[in-house]
Design an enzyme around this catalytic site. Sequence first.
Site, PDB file in Angstrom:
ATOM      1  N   ASP A  39       0.810  -1.266  -0.071  1.00  0.00           N
ATOM      2  CA  ASP A  39       0.103   0.028  -0.076  1.00  0.00           C
ATOM      3  C   ASP A  39       0.829   1.318  -0.008  1.00  0.00           C
ATOM      4  OD1 ASP A  39       0.940  -0.305   2.731  1.00  0.00           O
ATOM      5  OD2 ASP A  39      -0.912  -1.012   3.357  1.00  0.00           O
ATOM      6  N   ASP A  85      -7.653  -4.048  14.518  1.00  0.00           N
ATOM      7  CA  ASP A  85      -8.751  -4.446  14.239  1.00  0.00           C
ATOM      8  C   ASP A  85      -9.079  -5.632  12.949  1.00  0.00           C
ATOM      9  OD1 ASP A  85      -8.067  -3.091  11.845  1.00  0.00           O
ATOM     10  OD2 ASP A  85      -9.568  -1.351  12.131  1.00  0.00           O
ATOM     11  N   HIS A  95      -7.474  -5.724  10.335  1.00  0.00           N
ATOM     12  CA  HIS A  95      -7.259  -5.170   8.742  1.00  0.00           C
ATOM     13  C   HIS A  95      -5.930  -5.720   8.392  1.00  0.00           C
ATOM     14  CE1 HIS A  95      -5.182  -1.645  10.503  1.00  0.00           C
ATOM     15  NE2 HIS A  95      -4.485  -1.857   9.378  1.00  0.00           N
ATOM     16  N   GLU A 104      -9.595  -2.484   5.476  1.00  0.00           N
ATOM     17  CA  GLU A 104     -10.321  -1.961   6.783  1.00  0.00           C
ATOM     18  C   GLU A 104     -11.762  -2.982   7.235  1.00  0.00           C
ATOM     19  OE1 GLU A 104      -8.719  -0.168   8.391  1.00  0.00           O
ATOM     20  OE2 GLU A 104      -8.058   1.706   7.718  1.00  0.00           O
TER      21      GLU A 104
END
Length: 270
Positions: free
Chosen positions: A72, A141, A143, A148
């Site tokens: 990314d 979380d 991801h 996400e």
Amino acid sequence: MRFIPLQTEQQVSCWAAQHIINRINDFKPTAERPFVLGLPTGGTPLKTYQELIRLYQAGKVSFKHVVTFNMDEYVALPEEHPESYHSFMYNNFFNHIDILPENINILNGNTDDHNAECHRYEEKIKSYGKIHLFMGGVGVDGHIAFNEPASSLSSRTRIKTLTQDTLIANSRFFNNDVTQVPKYALTIGVGTLLDAEEVMILATGHQKALAVQAAVEGSINHLWTVSALQMHRHFLLVCDEAAQQELKVKTVKYFTELEGAVAGTDYQGK
């Protein structure tokens, strides 16, 4: 799934680095047949990069015939910015090994046409056939990359809006000022990751324990992106003791015994 329960963050980093080197050396890459390696940024893989550099300097591996694709990059953050993922990769890894500049692939977050850039990236990956090994970290979380919670589990490379939790987590790299963190990023998709021949996820620290639990013991759920890797034929999860703390004792015991049984074999997954 292959789960590697270790004790310390340093053990995770050394194990991961040695696994990467073993895969490269066993592949015997050439200019015509390079080894294709997917890479992350962030705090978790930093010590792995340091160990890879050390082993490269010791003559244990060459990256001359390795092609890399990063996961990314932030949108609208100049490549020369110290917190861009271009800067991170060159400062912490690429500048210290013998990789050829033309073999480095990182998404361009400053292009005028983000969709075209994402399509170009997917096509570039396809031109090599596949990514042989994709290393990644995991968010608190669950991801992976910037996929996400609630991301499509078949998604491809695209632009994503970052959640408030991610902005807060990444603000530590921007003088703890959440307003300075870019709100958008280009990221590979979950489907892109699942296309890799092997995926190795590193998790360290108690803050990652719920994500590890979701990856190992939970059901496949788009709210925990990492859980999608349960569908992968060669998914490898390497954790320190702190990241295992939400797992059942019998789960850790099972995988610990399994690793002992297959030590020294060519076991790739289960």
